[in-house]
Each structure stands twice: as structure tokens, then as C-alpha cells.
Design an enzyme around this catalytic site. Sequence first.
Site, PDB file in Angstrom:
ATOM      1  N   HIS A  91       0.854  -1.184   0.000  1.00 39.33           N
ATOM      2  CA  HIS A  91       0.000   0.000   0.000  1.00 39.33           C
ATOM      3  C   HIS A  91       0.892   1.237   0.000  1.00 39.33           C
ATOM      4  O   HIS A  91       2.107   1.148   0.027  1.00 39.33           O
ATOM      5  CB  HIS A  91      -0.960   0.017   1.199  1.00 39.33           C
ATOM      6  CG  HIS A  91      -0.334   0.346   2.522  1.00 39.33           C
ATOM      7  ND1 HIS A  91      -1.048   0.745   3.621  1.00 39.33           N
ATOM      8  CD2 HIS A  91       0.964   0.326   2.938  1.00 39.33           C
ATOM      9  CE1 HIS A  91      -0.241   0.955   4.638  1.00 39.33           C
ATOM     10  NE2 HIS A  91       0.975   0.714   4.257  1.00 39.33           N
ATOM     11  N   HIS A 138       5.127   0.240  -0.623  1.00 41.12           N
ATOM     12  CA  HIS A 138       5.879  -0.720   0.185  1.00 41.12           C
ATOM     13  C   HIS A 138       4.912  -1.813   0.633  1.00 41.12           C
ATOM     14  O   HIS A 138       3.708  -1.731   0.368  1.00 41.12           O
ATOM     15  CB  HIS A 138       6.511  -0.039   1.415  1.00 41.12           C
ATOM     16  CG  HIS A 138       5.481   0.485   2.342  1.00 41.12           C
ATOM     17  ND1 HIS A 138       4.776   1.636   2.095  1.00 41.12           N
ATOM     18  CD2 HIS A 138       4.988  -0.008   3.503  1.00 41.12           C
ATOM     19  CE1 HIS A 138       3.916   1.838   3.065  1.00 41.12           C
ATOM     20  NE2 HIS A 138       4.017   0.838   3.932  1.00 41.12           N
ATOM     21  N   CYS A 158       5.206   5.465   5.141  1.00 39.33           N
ATOM     22  CA  CYS A 158       4.107   4.807   4.425  1.00 39.33           C
ATOM     23  C   CYS A 158       3.567   5.647   3.264  1.00 39.33           C
ATOM     24  O   CYS A 158       2.604   5.261   2.619  1.00 39.33           O
ATOM     25  CB  CYS A 158       2.978   4.412   5.377  1.00 39.33           C
ATOM     26  SG  CYS A 158       3.289   2.869   6.286  1.00 39.33           S
ATOM     27  N   GLU A 189      -0.327  -4.420  11.377  1.00 39.19           N
ATOM     28  CA  GLU A 189       0.443  -3.974  10.230  1.00 39.19           C
ATOM     29  C   GLU A 189       1.915  -4.361  10.386  1.00 39.19           C
ATOM     30  O   GLU A 189       2.598  -4.656   9.417  1.00 39.19           O
ATOM     31  CB  GLU A 189       0.312  -2.458  10.083  1.00 39.19           C
ATOM     32  CG  GLU A 189       0.924  -1.929   8.806  1.00 39.19           C
ATOM     33  CD  GLU A 189       0.453  -0.523   8.508  1.00 39.19           C
ATOM     34  OE1 GLU A 189      -0.531  -0.365   7.772  1.00 39.19           O
ATOM     35  OE2 GLU A 189       1.066   0.426   9.039  1.00 39.19           O
ATOM     36  N   HIS A 220      -1.112 -10.374  -1.341  1.00 37.44           N
ATOM     37  CA  HIS A 220      -0.173 -10.036  -2.414  1.00 37.44           C
ATOM     38  C   HIS A 220      -0.759  -9.055  -3.424  1.00 37.44           C
ATOM     39  O   HIS A 220      -0.435  -9.085  -4.607  1.00 37.44           O
ATOM     40  CB  HIS A 220       0.362 -11.296  -3.113  1.00 37.44           C
ATOM     41  CG  HIS A 220       1.399 -11.999  -2.287  1.00 37.44           C
ATOM     42  ND1 HIS A 220       1.060 -12.837  -1.254  1.00 37.44           N
ATOM     43  CD2 HIS A 220       2.740 -11.978  -2.341  1.00 37.44           C
ATOM     44  CE1 HIS A 220       2.169 -13.312  -0.704  1.00 37.44           C
ATOM     45  NE2 HIS A 220       3.207 -12.798  -1.337  1.00 37.44           N
ATOM     46  N   HIS A 226       3.635  -4.982   3.681  1.00 36.80           N
ATOM     47  CA  HIS A 226       3.573  -5.435   5.070  1.00 36.80           C
ATOM     48  C   HIS A 226       3.216  -6.921   5.108  1.00 36.80           C
ATOM     49  O   HIS A 226       2.483  -7.406   4.246  1.00 36.80           O
ATOM     50  CB  HIS A 226       2.482  -4.692   5.847  1.00 36.80           C
ATOM     51  CG  HIS A 226       2.778  -3.253   6.090  1.00 36.80           C
ATOM     52  ND1 HIS A 226       3.682  -2.828   7.044  1.00 36.80           N
ATOM     53  CD2 HIS A 226       2.300  -2.127   5.503  1.00 36.80           C
ATOM     54  CE1 HIS A 226       3.726  -1.502   7.037  1.00 36.80           C
ATOM     55  NE2 HIS A 226       2.907  -1.052   6.112  1.00 36.80           N
TER      56      HIS A 226
HETATM   57 ZN    ZN Z   1       2.638   0.810   5.450  1.00 36.21          ZN
END
Ligand code: ZN
Length: 134
Positions: free
Chosen positions: A14, A27, A23, A123, A68, A29
Site C-alpha cells: 500500500h 511498500h 508509508c 500492520e 499479495h 507489510h
Molecule cells: Zn505501510
Amino acid sequence: MYRITREISFCYGHRLLNYEGKCRYLHGHNGKAVITLESHQLDERGMVLDFSELKRVVSTWIDSKLDHKMLLHRDDPVLPLLLAHGEPVFVMDANPTAESIARLIFDFAVEHGFPVVEVSLWETETCYATYRAE
Ligand SMILES: [Zn+2]
């Protein structure tokens, strides 16, 4: 009151709009959804719900829609580019924060008839957000 909880791990990418931290860039998680159901009564099997039902419905949906995938706000300017290149994305009406993803999974579980009271979205290993019924 009886309460059961199932954890569902998945990977997602995201980035956040209108945000100054790390963020803000694309990237990923290793996320974990923690889904909690409650009931005053047990069914004839002595269960709130068979854990495998959560797996069959909610895990299957997460696997196919979120795992994914790049979760992006529909106004994200990178969205048309990723779509044009056939990248797998999940478009959200809200900024794809842990809070919004928890709400997304909560709403899905409610729509599918689960007596869900709370969804937390981890997260990272140290940070999670929770959405719960009012
Ligand atoms: Zn993030």
C-alpha cells in the site's frame, strides 16, 4: 457471552496519501487480521461458529482479494499506471491504513452473516488498529 477469535495472515502492499511518514511510498507489510466473534448462545455443536467457516469464507476472500495485492486509494495517481501494467491492485474508497483495512474485513464478515464484534489488523509486529461494532 462466548467469544472466538481467528487469525488470518496475509501480505499486502500500500501507500498512504496525505501522509508524511514512510508509508507515503509504495511498500509492503506482512499483515495479520484478528477476527473476533461473539454469541450469547452456542449452536447444537457447542460452538459460536466452526473456525473452519471463517477460514472457508473470510480467509478465501482475503486470499483472493487482498493477499499479495497493492491496496490503494481510488484517487492515488499511481493507480492507472499499475492497472495499465496488469499489476494486482485492490482499490479502496478510503486511505488504505490499518484502520481502513480492519473496517473493510469487518464489513465483509458482517455482510456474510458472521457475528463479528471486532477486527484488528496488525500492520507490523508492534502496531495494530481495531475496528469494532459500536
Ligand atoms: Zn505501510
